[in-house]
Design a protein around this motif. Sequence first.
Motif, mmCIF file in Angstrom:
data_model
loop_
_atom_site.group_PDB
_atom_site.id
_atom_site.type_symbol
_atom_site.label_atom_id
_atom_site.label_comp_id
_atom_site.label_asym_id
_atom_site.label_seq_id
_atom_site.Cartn_x
_atom_site.Cartn_y
_atom_site.Cartn_z
ATOM 1 N N SER A 132 0.805 -1.225 0.000
ATOM 2 C CA SER A 132 0.000 0.000 0.000
ATOM 3 C C SER A 132 0.840 1.279 0.000
ATOM 4 C CB SER A 132 -1.014 0.023 1.151
ATOM 5 O OG SER A 132 -0.425 0.379 2.360
ATOM 6 N N VAL A 133 2.072 1.191 -0.450
ATOM 7 C CA VAL A 133 2.892 2.396 -0.596
ATOM 8 C C VAL A 133 2.619 3.015 -1.969
ATOM 9 C CG1 VAL A 133 5.236 3.297 -0.753
ATOM 10 C CG2 VAL A 133 4.710 1.479 0.871
ATOM 11 N N ASN A 134 2.287 4.292 -1.976
ATOM 12 C CA ASN A 134 2.098 4.992 -3.237
ATOM 13 C C ASN A 134 3.485 5.354 -3.793
ATOM 14 O OD1 ASN A 134 1.610 6.748 -5.321
ATOM 15 N ND2 ASN A 134 -0.071 7.791 -4.280
ATOM 16 N N VAL A 135 3.915 4.549 -4.753
ATOM 17 C CA VAL A 135 5.294 4.654 -5.242
ATOM 18 C C VAL A 135 5.572 6.028 -5.858
ATOM 19 C CG1 VAL A 135 6.928 3.734 -6.916
ATOM 20 C CG2 VAL A 135 5.555 2.175 -5.545
ATOM 21 N N ASN A 136 4.626 6.553 -6.610
ATOM 22 C CA ASN A 136 4.830 7.863 -7.228
ATOM 23 C C ASN A 136 5.054 8.949 -6.186
ATOM 24 O OD1 ASN A 136 4.762 7.169 -9.906
ATOM 25 N ND2 ASN A 136 2.540 7.302 -10.032
ATOM 26 N N LYS A 137 4.314 8.827 -5.097
ATOM 27 C CA LYS A 137 4.438 9.807 -4.027
ATOM 28 C C LYS A 137 5.837 9.727 -3.399
ATOM 29 C CE LYS A 137 1.329 10.902 -0.223
ATOM 30 N NZ LYS A 137 0.087 10.396 0.397
ATOM 31 N N VAL A 138 6.304 8.497 -3.199
ATOM 32 C CA VAL A 138 7.627 8.318 -2.585
ATOM 33 C C VAL A 138 8.715 8.858 -3.512
ATOM 34 C CG1 VAL A 138 9.317 6.602 -1.842
ATOM 35 C CG2 VAL A 138 6.937 6.380 -1.148
ATOM 36 N N ILE A 139 8.566 8.612 -4.804
ATOM 37 C CA ILE A 139 9.564 9.108 -5.748
ATOM 38 C C ILE A 139 9.553 10.636 -5.780
ATOM 39 C CG2 ILE A 139 10.194 9.203 -8.202
ATOM 40 C CD1 ILE A 139 9.348 6.267 -8.372
ATOM 41 N N ALA A 140 8.348 11.214 -5.777
ATOM 42 C CA ALA A 140 8.240 12.674 -5.751
ATOM 43 C C ALA A 140 8.899 13.217 -4.485
ATOM 44 C CB ALA A 140 6.776 13.093 -5.824
ATOM 45 N N LEU A 141 8.660 12.547 -3.376
ATOM 46 C CA LEU A 141 9.246 12.972 -2.107
ATOM 47 C C LEU A 141 10.778 12.927 -2.171
ATOM 48 C CD1 LEU A 141 8.701 13.602 0.964
ATOM 49 C CD2 LEU A 141 8.962 11.155 1.354
ATOM 50 N N THR A 142 11.288 11.872 -2.785
ATOM 51 C CA THR A 142 12.737 11.726 -2.917
ATOM 52 C C THR A 142 13.319 12.889 -3.713
ATOM 53 O OG1 THR A 142 12.419 9.355 -2.945
ATOM 54 C CG2 THR A 142 14.565 10.159 -3.656
ATOM 55 N N PHE A 143 12.663 13.223 -4.812
ATOM 56 C CA PHE A 143 13.136 14.348 -5.621
ATOM 57 C C PHE A 143 13.048 15.652 -4.841
ATOM 58 C CE2 PHE A 143 13.232 11.543 -9.185
ATOM 59 C CZ PHE A 143 14.106 12.139 -10.072
#
Lengths: 235, 328
Positions: B210-221
């Motif tokens: 249930s991790v929203n991968v796009n959100k995590v990638i955006a957060l990383t950037f």
Amino acid sequence: MSLLRLEDINTFYGGIHALKGVSLEVNEGEIVTLIGSNGAGKSTTLKTISGQVKPKSGKIIYNGQDITNTPPHVTALTGIAHVPEGRRIFPRLTVKENLEMGAFSVKDKRVIEERMERVFHYFPRIKERLQQKGGTMSGGEQQMLAIGRALMMQPKLLMLDEPSMGLAPIIVEQIFEIIKELNEEGMTILLVEQNAFQALQIAHRGYVIQTGEIVMSGLGKDLLVNEQVREAYLA
Amino acid sequence: MINEVLHTLPQVLIDGLTLGAVYAIVALGYTMVYGILELINFAHGEIFMTGAFVGTAILLTFAGFGWLASMPALVALVLVLVVTSVVTGLLGMGIERVAYRPLRNAPKLITLITAIGVSFLLQDIVRFIAELKNGNYILTGPSLFSGQIGIKVSSISSIFNDASVKSSFFIVLIVAVIMMVTLDFFVNKTKWGMAMRAVAQDRETAALMSVNVNKVIALTFFIGSALGGATGVLFAIQYGTIDPYIGFILGLKAFTAAVLGGIGNIRGAMFGGILIGIMEMFAAANLPVISHGVLGAEYKDVFAFAILIIVLIFKPEGLFGKVSVEKV
């Protein structure tokens, strides 16, 4: 009552027609197994349900709701836990962190701890390894951790993709024992297996899939003695 | 010769530490994005440069209104750092959304070329705006911390010369350390940090949790770019003059630092950055001495890249990049 229903699902992988009109049903409280040889479309069926692969046509109804094009992170929130093929433990997270990932959507720390205790009840061996990196565990331990991680989601429907793969018979025995136990406590299970003999022994019902098509279905005990099934998968 | 090298050592270490801290934080941006997307985000050096310009522009505006004189330098610094981080963080997120996400499933080479394209684009946009506003794309900001502090190292031992430090050195170092410690804590001890590591290791399975991968990638950037931008501000404060091309070489060196520490490894990037900074300063100070004037200080850049080549030949996984044992 049907918890999950697939209606005429067609899924393509690139140019390959991987699922050709698959329909199946999982009722609440059942263990249903999907058996078939390598490449028949077993994993693709689970991936289509959890949303990792989008079907071209057809419908997936879960708990009365259409979840056909739901992305995987949303499907997970509806109570479907998917233990993927090859276990897919996060290799450089600790065992504890792997379990915590399973409960990612849970905010309450107490709830997370309670669920973790429950996982330890099924898999006491995990408890001794909490600080170890997931990737350093043996295959059997990783499979237990993968199931434990899925249990942290407290799912209504547990989907297991080849939990017996590459494991010693005695470990497979243990894992299937726990799957049975989980089911007896009320969890609905959809089990994908190449190890048809083991799977049919614990399943209430089974489907046989062949090159993307369901070719047979019936009660577990009936399929177990069925001539064609015996010849193709139990030989 | 040894004596001469030792004389300058205190100054070399101080200068190297400052420069190394800058490399280290920029390296973090490379390593975080690589860890999660296996993409070398070449535009990251330009994010750093944009940060330097945004920060300097804010300071110049403050100075223009006469506010800078009336507020404590530290307050101005914090304000500039925060605003710049948010701006460059959003910029990084926007770049990911517009340029990289549509190519998520494309071959890596295509995304890499896109990253180089984004980097040229940023250079020219910044240059355009700077020329428009300023008439010149080389910018010198107001100096916030201009004091010099002498450190009497010679009192410890007479083989050392005294070192002199701009007071901004301490600011750069302290802010850099705070950023690194905070990031390390975030990644290793918080839930979203754990999600970031999980996504880096297995994106598909993280989504099943249930991790929203796009959100995590955006957060990383966002985080990587915010840190990069803030470092740009530190750079501008420490070195004074900036132009739209400072991100290129510095970005390459920071990338080298990331590879040196083992790309994808956050602590490795920090260590690699500091190490390269010190080695570069050491080379700058001592190359003419050691080579009896044949090689000038300007050959210092060769050092960073020689290190890159040596690491790639003998320890491709980097100093801290473990070839992790993964059983199937």
